[in-house]
Design a protein around this motif. Structure first.
Motif, PDB file in Angstrom:
ATOM      1  N   UNK A   1      -9.557 -74.452  89.770  1.00 31.23           N
ATOM      2  CA  UNK A   1      -9.587 -73.892  88.447  1.00 31.23           C
ATOM      3  C   UNK A   1      -8.368 -72.991  88.263  1.00 31.23           C
ATOM      4  N   UNK A   2      -7.725 -73.104  87.122  1.00 35.65           N
ATOM      5  CA  UNK A   2      -6.550 -72.302  86.849  1.00 35.65           C
ATOM      6  C   UNK A   2      -6.965 -70.920  86.339  1.00 35.65           C
ATOM      7  N   UNK A   3      -6.279 -69.903  86.830  1.00 36.20           N
ATOM      8  CA  UNK A   3      -6.444 -68.545  86.334  1.00 36.20           C
ATOM      9  C   UNK A   3      -5.120 -68.097  85.729  1.00 36.20           C
ATOM     10  N   UNK A   4      -5.208 -67.192  84.759  1.00 33.94           N
ATOM     11  CA  UNK A   4      -4.014 -66.666  84.095  1.00 33.94           C
ATOM     12  C   UNK A   4      -4.077 -65.142  84.144  1.00 33.94           C
ATOM     13  N   UNK A   5      -2.963 -64.531  84.506  1.00 35.11           N
ATOM     14  CA  UNK A   5      -2.838 -63.075  84.498  1.00 35.11           C
ATOM     15  C   UNK A   5      -1.760 -62.749  83.466  1.00 35.11           C
ATOM     16  N   UNK A   6      -2.156 -62.033  82.407  1.00 38.83           N
ATOM     17  CA  UNK A   6      -1.209 -61.712  81.339  1.00 38.83           C
ATOM     18  C   UNK A   6      -1.169 -60.212  81.102  1.00 38.83           C
ATOM     19  N   UNK A   7      -0.060 -59.784  80.533  1.00 33.23           N
ATOM     20  CA  UNK A   7       0.089 -58.385  80.157  1.00 33.23           C
ATOM     21  C   UNK A   7       1.077 -58.291  79.003  1.00 33.23           C
ATOM     22  N   UNK A   8       0.627 -57.684  77.939  1.00 32.63           N
ATOM     23  CA  UNK A   8       1.516 -57.377  76.817  1.00 32.63           C
ATOM     24  C   UNK A   8       2.189 -56.048  77.142  1.00 32.63           C
ATOM     25  N   UNK A   9       3.472 -55.965  76.915  1.00 31.95           N
ATOM     26  CA  UNK A   9       4.162 -54.706  77.127  1.00 31.95           C
ATOM     27  C   UNK A   9       5.393 -54.622  76.243  1.00 31.95           C
ATOM     28  N   UNK A  10       5.964 -53.445  76.217  1.00 36.03           N
ATOM     29  CA  UNK A  10       7.160 -53.254  75.413  1.00 36.03           C
ATOM     30  C   UNK A  10       8.326 -52.935  76.334  1.00 36.03           C
ATOM     31  N   UNK A  11       9.350 -53.745  76.233  1.00 36.77           N
ATOM     32  CA  UNK A  11      10.575 -53.508  76.972  1.00 36.77           C
ATOM     33  C   UNK A  11      11.564 -52.859  76.026  1.00 36.77           C
TER      34      UNK A  11
END
Length: 160
Positions: A1-11
């Motif tokens: 099963x595929x897992x996704x790790x995401x994070x929104x951030x501001x550069x």
């Protein structure tokens, strides 16, 4: 099963030592592509700008300068804040970005918990795919037989 790790951030896109502009971005890590990290920069155009590079590069860049060519990463301090600098080079131009070290380090740590270093190849399913590719099929018996076996009957005149 595929897992996704995401994070929104501001550069911050560094325009000069005195001036930078915020750039919203999304870091993405997918277990079905375990060696890569993906960054989508939302720059106000119709579609985001995507970059993909080795997760190992980002892991190392949290601690020390690394990379060469199109992607270079290094930790530093700017105005007393710990940041990671990311230098990107493409035929369309160059960009120097700054991002919070703590935000990137926390996200990288999450990816390392999902797929520990050294176990990436297990996620690719290469052994299973190779075994399936090389598994004999029932019709293989016909192809693996010696086609000349019928011609090896003893001769009638006693000569071999």
């Amino acid at each position: 099963m595929m897992s996704v790790v995401e994070r929104e951030l501001e550069l911050k896109l560094v325009l000069s030592p005195e001036r930078s502009i915020p750039v919203p971005a999304r870091l993405t890590y997918r277990t079905n592509d375990p060696y890569a990290v993906h960054i989508a920069f939302h720059i106000g155009s119709e579609s985001p700008v995507h970059w993909t590079f080795a997760r190992e590069l980002l892991v190392e860049g949290v601690f020390r300068p690394c990379g060469h060519g199109d992607v270079r990463i290094w930790p530093t301090k700017v105005a007393g804040r710990s940041v990671i600098c990311v230098a990107l080079t493409s035929p369309d131009g160059n960009a120097l970005l700054e991002v919070s070290s703590a935000a990137v380090a926390a996200w990288v740590e999450r990816t390392l918990r999902v797929v520990p270093p050294g176990t990436e190849s297990d996620r690719l399913g290469m052994d299973e795919a190779l075994a399936e590719l090389l598994a004999p099929l029932p019709a293989d018996d016909l192809w693996l037989r010696d086609p000349w076996a019928a011609d090896e009957s003893p001769s009638q005149d006693g000569e071999a």
